[in-house]
Scaffold this motif. Structure first.
Motif, PDB file in Angstrom:
ATOM      1  N   ARG A  70       0.832  -1.201   0.000  1.00 35.92           N
ATOM      2  CA  ARG A  70       0.000   0.000   0.000  1.00 35.92           C
ATOM      3  C   ARG A  70       0.875   1.263   0.000  1.00 35.92           C
ATOM      4  N   ALA A  71       1.929   1.238   0.826  1.00 36.71           N
ATOM      5  CA  ALA A  71       2.814   2.406   0.908  1.00 36.71           C
ATOM      6  C   ALA A  71       3.533   2.635  -0.412  1.00 36.71           C
ATOM      7  N   ASP A  72       3.952   1.537  -1.048  1.00 34.97           N
ATOM      8  CA  ASP A  72       4.654   1.659  -2.328  1.00 34.97           C
ATOM      9  C   ASP A  72       3.733   2.257  -3.387  1.00 34.97           C
ATOM     10  N   ALA A  73       2.479   1.776  -3.425  1.00 39.14           N
ATOM     11  CA  ALA A  73       1.529   2.303  -4.404  1.00 39.14           C
ATOM     12  C   ALA A  73       1.251   3.777  -4.161  1.00 39.14           C
ATOM     13  N   LYS A  74       1.138   4.137  -2.896  1.00 41.99           N
ATOM     14  CA  LYS A  74       0.901   5.546  -2.559  1.00 41.99           C
ATOM     15  C   LYS A  74       2.078   6.407  -2.986  1.00 41.99           C
ATOM     16  N   ALA A  75       3.294   5.910  -2.755  1.00 43.51           N
ATOM     17  CA  ALA A  75       4.490   6.669  -3.131  1.00 43.51           C
ATOM     18  C   ALA A  75       4.573   6.843  -4.645  1.00 43.51           C
ATOM     19  N   ARG A  76       4.095   5.859  -5.375  1.00 43.01           N
ATOM     20  CA  ARG A  76       4.109   5.945  -6.835  1.00 43.01           C
ATOM     21  C   ARG A  76       2.974   6.809  -7.373  1.00 43.01           C
ATOM     22  N   GLY A  77       2.020   7.159  -6.505  1.00 48.18           N
ATOM     23  CA  GLY A  77       0.841   7.873  -6.979  1.00 48.18           C
ATOM     24  C   GLY A  77      -0.021   7.007  -7.867  1.00 48.18           C
ATOM     25  N   ALA A  78      -0.065   5.706  -7.557  1.00 46.56           N
ATOM     26  CA  ALA A  78      -0.747   4.743  -8.412  1.00 46.56           C
ATOM     27  C   ALA A  78      -2.263   4.932  -8.366  1.00 46.56           C
ATOM     28  N   GLU A  79      -2.891   4.665  -9.490  1.00 44.08           N
ATOM     29  CA  GLU A  79      -4.350   4.707  -9.585  1.00 44.08           C
ATOM     30  C   GLU A  79      -4.946   3.528  -8.827  1.00 44.08           C
ATOM     31  N   GLN A  80      -5.998   3.774  -8.070  1.00 46.69           N
ATOM     32  CA  GLN A  80      -6.625   2.718  -7.283  1.00 46.69           C
ATOM     33  C   GLN A  80      -7.416   1.771  -8.181  1.00 46.69           C
ATOM     34  N   TRP A  81      -7.306   0.493  -7.889  1.00 52.06           N
ATOM     35  CA  TRP A  81      -8.068  -0.545  -8.607  1.00 52.06           C
ATOM     36  C   TRP A  81      -8.539  -1.550  -7.566  1.00 52.06           C
ATOM     37  N   ILE A  82      -9.867  -1.763  -7.502  1.00 55.99           N
ATOM     38  CA  ILE A  82     -10.431  -2.534  -6.391  1.00 55.99           C
ATOM     39  C   ILE A  82     -11.268  -3.711  -6.880  1.00 55.99           C
ATOM     40  N   LEU A  83     -10.870  -4.900  -6.441  1.00 58.08           N
ATOM     41  CA  LEU A  83     -11.732  -6.081  -6.505  1.00 58.08           C
ATOM     42  C   LEU A  83     -12.423  -6.183  -5.157  1.00 58.08           C
ATOM     43  N   HIS A  84     -13.760  -6.215  -5.174  1.00 57.50           N
ATOM     44  CA  HIS A  84     -14.494  -6.340  -3.910  1.00 57.50           C
ATOM     45  C   HIS A  84     -14.751  -7.810  -3.629  1.00 57.50           C
ATOM     46  N   PHE A 612     -20.109  -0.288   3.497  1.00 52.41           N
ATOM     47  CA  PHE A 612     -19.189  -0.204   4.640  1.00 52.41           C
ATOM     48  C   PHE A 612     -17.820  -0.819   4.362  1.00 52.41           C
ATOM     49  N   ALA A 613     -17.732  -1.763   3.418  1.00 58.31           N
ATOM     50  CA  ALA A 613     -16.426  -2.352   3.120  1.00 58.31           C
ATOM     51  C   ALA A 613     -15.650  -1.506   2.117  1.00 58.31           C
ATOM     52  N   LEU A 614     -16.369  -0.786   1.268  1.00 60.57           N
ATOM     53  CA  LEU A 614     -15.701  -0.006   0.227  1.00 60.57           C
ATOM     54  C   LEU A 614     -15.828   1.496   0.450  1.00 60.57           C
ATOM     55  N   LEU A 619     -12.407   2.688  -0.698  1.00 58.81           N
ATOM     56  CA  LEU A 619     -11.944   1.714  -1.678  1.00 58.81           C
ATOM     57  C   LEU A 619     -12.876   1.666  -2.891  1.00 58.81           C
ATOM     58  N   ILE A 620     -13.104   2.800  -3.494  1.00 62.09           N
ATOM     59  CA  ILE A 620     -13.954   2.863  -4.685  1.00 62.09           C
ATOM     60  C   ILE A 620     -13.377   3.880  -5.646  1.00 62.09           C
ATOM     61  N   ASP A 621     -13.852   3.835  -6.854  1.00 62.25           N
ATOM     62  CA  ASP A 621     -13.492   4.850  -7.835  1.00 62.25           C
ATOM     63  C   ASP A 621     -14.142   6.160  -7.406  1.00 62.25           C
ATOM     64  N   THR A 624     -16.799   7.422 -10.128  1.00 60.16           N
ATOM     65  CA  THR A 624     -18.032   6.666 -10.381  1.00 60.16           C
ATOM     66  C   THR A 624     -18.669   6.132  -9.102  1.00 60.16           C
ATOM     67  N   GLY A 625     -17.915   6.022  -8.011  1.00 56.45           N
ATOM     68  CA  GLY A 625     -18.452   5.435  -6.792  1.00 56.45           C
ATOM     69  C   GLY A 625     -18.633   3.928  -6.900  1.00 56.45           C
ATOM     70  N   GLN A 626     -17.842   3.291  -7.757  1.00 53.75           N
ATOM     71  CA  GLN A 626     -17.990   1.858  -7.991  1.00 53.75           C
ATOM     72  C   GLN A 626     -16.671   1.127  -7.745  1.00 53.75           C
ATOM     73  N   ALA A 627     -16.785  -0.153  -7.423  1.00 53.59           N
ATOM     74  CA  ALA A 627     -15.619  -1.024  -7.424  1.00 53.59           C
ATOM     75  C   ALA A 627     -15.317  -1.396  -8.869  1.00 53.59           C
ATOM     76  N   ASN A 628     -14.067  -1.765  -9.125  1.00 52.60           N
ATOM     77  CA  ASN A 628     -13.724  -2.165 -10.491  1.00 52.60           C
ATOM     78  C   ASN A 628     -14.302  -3.522 -10.836  1.00 52.60           C
ATOM     79  N   LEU A 629     -14.312  -4.441  -9.856  1.00 51.22           N
ATOM     80  CA  LEU A 629     -14.685  -5.815 -10.180  1.00 51.22           C
ATOM     81  C   LEU A 629     -15.359  -6.506  -9.008  1.00 51.22           C
ATOM     82  N   TYR A 630     -16.424  -7.266  -9.333  1.00 50.96           N
ATOM     83  CA  TYR A 630     -17.004  -8.259  -8.434  1.00 50.96           C
ATOM     84  C   TYR A 630     -16.730  -9.612  -9.094  1.00 50.96           C
ATOM     85  N   MET A 631     -16.233 -10.573  -8.332  1.00 52.22           N
ATOM     86  CA  MET A 631     -15.919 -11.884  -8.893  1.00 52.22           C
ATOM     87  C   MET A 631     -16.398 -12.992  -7.952  1.00 52.22           C
ATOM     88  N   GLU A 632     -17.301 -13.821  -8.443  1.00 53.65           N
ATOM     89  CA  GLU A 632     -17.784 -14.964  -7.666  1.00 53.65           C
ATOM     90  C   GLU A 632     -18.219 -16.067  -8.623  1.00 53.65           C
TER      91      GLU A 632
END
Length: 1017
Positions: A70-84, A612-614, A619-621, A624-632
């Protein structure tokens, strides 16, 4: 010097296909072994995965790898990508299906992190609902207590403790799979703040006006004493009684009776109407002759002279069921003209002496039965709908079945009171109760049973208890699918639009979810259970919830008080706090309001996890207010995917996700579902102990997990072999790069053409692998890398370059060379430069799939100075100029010829005419001059791994020769090489060309030895 000798001796023992200089009979001949540059690495050939994997997990935990990511991504200024993470139930050990699910998620998250994103992973658990409550009930039953014997608060506390226990167990089991995530702070639906958030989402939805209360028939489990939603049932075949029953038609005056057919005899006492279709042709039929008791073995119910009304198309089938030998059609019948009917049990008790209405309904068909549908509005969805559509009231429905699935009504005859439809306890739980048989007996006594039999139907069963469910009209809370919301659109319309805007993998998932939402009824969200988030509303005497009955400001104030109480004390705060404590601060009297004690459908819980989890964790875009992916699993189209979609659309008008990915299920090698009863199950722990979790991860990634995945011992052994090949490729690279530093790197422009071809392949693979990771196609990634390692590297590049790698001068000896011969050194430098690029890419490309082995290899490599873990690296960028399609086309021609030569030499070895390819000097006749031109600047013998080679432009050769059917115009004559065998490189050469001081080795080898001697002393 001593180190080089030790390394050489080590690898002569441990590596195959290494040069092993022959010993000489001459005591004065030099031993050149010390001058060879054989691979050296501490990376073992065997992984020892079962023993070592726990050590790697401990290392990552000690390193606090997730926090560093997480710290490395923050230092890189990385774009957030979330699988819920879809929450599993906390109620038992994980199995192979849940393991596969978590492994796929881990590969997705790791690959996106290494692709440059900030890919956080927050695991979670579903902690409420029937799955857990049912297990806790079983525990109390084992101690001789029913749920009713336990105070509700104590029961809920037991449920919470049970869930806590299994969260801890499953957490460790998931961690053992190598899953990286925020394990120290997962989301749990039973945390007080989560329960408060679920309540907040429910109240937010209720405030839109979509919350409605109704008493229409829903699926009810008598065993579990609660309403069930479609997602909580499964359909199984079961044998049931089928009966043909007659209703009197007073308006006829000729004794005619109307015939119905049903597979639920127990619903006859609740009958209030009969439905017909305006599109079906009906007639009056008269029975002429019936089979005798002697013929049947029992007396028939039908008698000659019976006049029966039914659909023309179905008359023969009805008469066959009634054992009628002959009959005749008397006249046409218009059901609309028949008026009210007489209940078949009317002569038995005043309770049944009511008019039975005739109702036209679109649900009536002439595919089976009689063309008439017995209608009990309390026990069938179609029955209820046709009843209400006729203008009748839901309040007029006869509800004669209690929560235990037994007859109970103050006016019901004593003979029926208390009879159960389904057995709810004991060893015969789920089997038919006494209701069906008693109703059939009473119908026979009344003279209105025309026929009976047994049939098999596919019917709903509770997913947990496995017992059949019934349809029962009880007051329940629903989320309306078709009531216009604040934006003027219905929930169904909003959800269908959101589905259109969502990307599905595989694409067929869109059609499946869309069809389910298009046809689904209102969302039944109330459950008559103990362990869950309560439906936190107060209802006034008119039946209105406070969210609709109070002014908005007052309702908002009450909602906030409710949420605050839940946040402080969890669900117990609702059940334990008196109603007046919530209402009196608003000037409301508790006497005017009833507090609802039903709990929410657990799918509503999991459907709100985005809140409450996102959202509450950021942890959302943000746009858009959305997660990138739901996978089940694909079953979640009717479960979590749908509940999340509906809840978010109800509260925010959008889907909570941008993409939906579904996986199949695990079956055995024959395609059969895993089942303990047939003994074909395999547990993750078994695979870990025998092979290691890495093998399970390779199996997961190598198959098409979007379909059902097959598994067996043989299939797992195939994954073991894949692991062995990939590990050996990495091991070879580590050995070849012993002592490598960036100072040795050679610019691309100074590299031989073969090395530049490898760089081209890396550039191609970079594009393909990034694209495949983007669409979650791990099978393609594994196929690409297995082919690259096995063919491009092992069979081609490593094979060709091992002579240069072992026998050309090392980088540190180049300064000892004469200027006119220094060019030899570039081949080895170029090879090692390319191998360094290959290793870096293999380690990162494979790290999401094989996190343990790639970490081990990383720590043995020159890359370890870059980061504390391979998982803190990103996929390397491809330098401009590596991709070269013209060069690739040229090498494709070379490999076409090489394949024929290799085939010819293989036959020579098999026939023992040569022992190794270096004993040959083939002549190759090539018809296509373009193939010969491709070799310009290359030594064919080096590429064929022979001691000599001659390319001849000719279409025919000298007759005979070796050819391949799929490669015309290339003929190989695998002639033996002339000269003597070099005692250092094993190549055959002309001794006249030898250095006088080194007469037994080639000039190239002599130069390398002289340089070695200068440096080594």
């Amino acid at each position: 010097m001593k180190k080089a000798v030790a390394i050489a001796r080590h690898f002569r023992k441990t590596r195959q296909n290494c040069h092993r200089p022959e010993m000489t009979d001459s005591l004065t001949a030099r031993d050149y072994r010390d001058t060879l540059f054989l691979p050296a690495t501490e990376f073992p050939m065997r992984g020892g995965l079962p023993k070592r994997e726990p050590d790697w997990i401990k290392r990552w935990d000690d390193l606090k790898l997730y926090e560093k990511l997480r710290a490395d991504a923050k230092a890189r200024g990385a774009e957030q990508w979330i699988l819920h993470d879809g929450p599993p139930y906390a109620n038992g050990h994980i199995h192979l299906g849940t393991a596969m699910n978590k492994i796929v998620k881990d590969i997705i998250v790791r690959s996106h992190q290494m692709a440059g994103y900030d890919a956080a992973y927050l695991p979670g658990w579903d902690c409420h609902g029937l799955p857990i409550e049912w297990k806790v009930e079983e525990e109390f039953r084992s101690r001789g207590k029913t749920k009713d014997d336990v105070p509700p608060g104590e029961f809920r506390a037991a449920c919470r403790a049970y869930a806590e226990k299994w969260v801890d167990i499953q957490k460790q089991e998931f961690r053992n799979l190598g899953i990286e995530g925020e394990w120290d702070n997962p989301y749990l639906t039973m945390k007080f703040e989560s329960e408060a958030s679920i309540v907040g989402e429910f109240l937010r939805m209720a405030m839109t006006g979509s919350l409605v209360r109704g008493a229409k028939p829903i699926m009810w489990s008598p065993v579990e004493r609660t309403a069930l939603a479609e997602a909580e049932v499964e359909y199984q075949d079961r044998k049931v009684p089928v009966i043909w029953v007659t209703f009197g038609v007073p308006s006829r005056g000729d004794g005619a009776k109307l015939v119905i057919w049903t597979t639920t005899p127990w619903t006859i006492p609740a009958n209030q109407a009969v439905s017909y279709s305006t599109d079906i042709s009906y007639g009056l039929f008269e029975v002429e002759e019936v089979m005798t008791e002697e013929e049947l073995g029992f007396p028939p119910y039908a008698t000659a002279g019976d006049r029966l009304i039914m659909a023309d198309k179905l008359a023969q089938g009805v008469m066959d069921g009634a054992k009628v030998k002959s009959f005749k059609r008397v006249e046409d019948i218009d059901p609309a003209s028949l008026g009210s009917l007489t209940h078949p049990l009317a002569n038995m008790d005043p309770f049944f002496q009511h008019d039975v209405a005739m109702l036209a309904g679109d649900h009536v068909t002439d595919d089976a039965g009689t063309g008439f549908v017995h209608t009990a509005p309390a026990h069938g969805e179609d029955d209820f709908n046709v009843w209400v559509a006729s203008g009748r009231k839901a309040s007029e429905i006869r509800d004669i079945v209690n929560p235990d699935g037994a007859y109970q009504h103050p006016e019901l005859p004593d003979v029926l009171q208390g009879l159960d439809i389904i057995r709810t306890s004991g060893k015969k739980r789920g089997e038919p109760g006494k209701a069906n048989s008693e109703v059939i007996r009473l119908l026979a006594e009344s003279g209105n049973l025309l026929a009976r039999g047994i049939t098999t139907i596919r019917d709903a069963h509770s997913w947990r208890s496995k017992a059949p469910v019934i349809r029962r009209a009880t007051p329940q809370w629903f989320i309306s699918m078709d009531k216009p919301g604040p934006n003027g659109k219905t929930l169904r319309e909003n959800a269908l639009k959101a589905i259109e805007d969502t990307e599905f993998f595989p694409a067929v998932g869109r059609n499946r979810l869309q069809s389910m939402v298009e046809g689904r009824p209102d969302w039944l969200i109330s459950r008559q259970r103990n362990w869950g988030v309560p439906i936190t509303i107060f209802v006034n005497k008119e039946g209105q919830p406070h969210t609709a009955a109070l002014p908005q400001a007052q309702a908002d104030q009450l909602n906030e008080a409710i949420k605050s109480a839940i946040a402080a004390g969890g669900v117990e705060a609702w059940f334990d706090t008196p109603a007046e404590d919530f209402l009196s601060p608003l000037g409301l009297s508790a006497d005017d309001w009833d507090k609802v004690t039903d709990v929410l459908d657990v799918w509503f819980d999991s459907g709100t996890t985005h809140a409450f989890a996102l959202r509450e964790r950021g942890l959302i875009d943000a746009e858009t207010g959305q997660a990138n992916l739901y996978m089940e699993g694909s079953d979640q189209h009717r479960g979590w995917f749908q509940s999340s979609l509906l809840e978010c659309c109800a509260t925010r008008g959008i889907a909570p996700y941008k993409q939906v990915l579904t996986h199949g299920f695990i079956v055995d090698s024959q395609g059969k579902k895993m089942s303990k009863s047939i003994g074909n199950t395999i547990e993750p722990e078994e695979i870990q102990k025998q092979y290691g979790i890495e093998i399970l991860r390779i199996w997961t990634a190598s198959g098409d997990y979007t379909e059902d995945l097959r598994i067996s011992d043989e299939i797992i052994k195939g994954s073991v072999e894949t692991y062995r090949k990939l590990r050996n490729t990495v091991r070879y690279l580590l050995g070849a790069l012993d002592g490598w530093t960036e100072n040795e790197a050679l610019p691309k422009e100074n590299m031989p053409s073969l090395e530049r071809w490898v760089l081209h392949r890396l550039a191609e693979l970079d594009q393909q692998i990034r694209a495949a990771y983007t669409v979650y196609d791990f099978k393609r990634i594994m196929a690409l890398l297995i082919n690259f390692c096995g063919v491009d590297l092992s069979a081609v590049y490593f094979d060709i370059r091992k002579d240069s790698l072992y026998c050309d001068p090392r980088f540190e000896t180049l300064s000892a060379w004469d200027d006119e011969t220094a060019g030899y050194g570039n081949r080895r430098r170029a090879a090692r430069t390319v191998m360094a690029a290959v290793l870096e890419r293999l380690l990162t490309w494979l790290a999401p799939v094989m996190p343990f082995t790639m970490e081990e290899a990383f720590l043995e490599s020159h890359l370890k100075s870059r980061a504390e873990s391979v998982h803190l690296l990103q996929f390397p960028e491809t330098p401009e100029g590596w991709l070269n399609s013209d060069l690739a086309a040229r090498w494709a021609k070379i490999f076409t010829v090489r394949r024929v030569v290799t085939g010819a030499l293989e036959i020579e070895r098999r026939e023992k005419r040569i022992g190794a390819s270096l004993e040959a000097a083939p002549k190759v006749y090539i018809a296509d001059e373009a193939l010969i031109d491709a070799f310009k600047g290359e030594d064919p013998a080096d590429l064929f791994i022979t001691s000599g080679a001659e390319l001849i432009h000719s279409a025919s050769g000298d007759g005979g020769g070796f050819t391949l059917d799929d490669t015309s115009g290339v003929i190989v004559y695998p002639e033996k090489a002339d000269g003597i065998k070099c005692r250092r490189s094993w190549k055959y050469f002309d001794p006249a060309t030898a250095d006088p001081n080194f007469p037994d080795i080639t000039p190239r080898d002599a130069l390398a030895v002289k340089a070695w001697d200068k440096v080594a002393g």
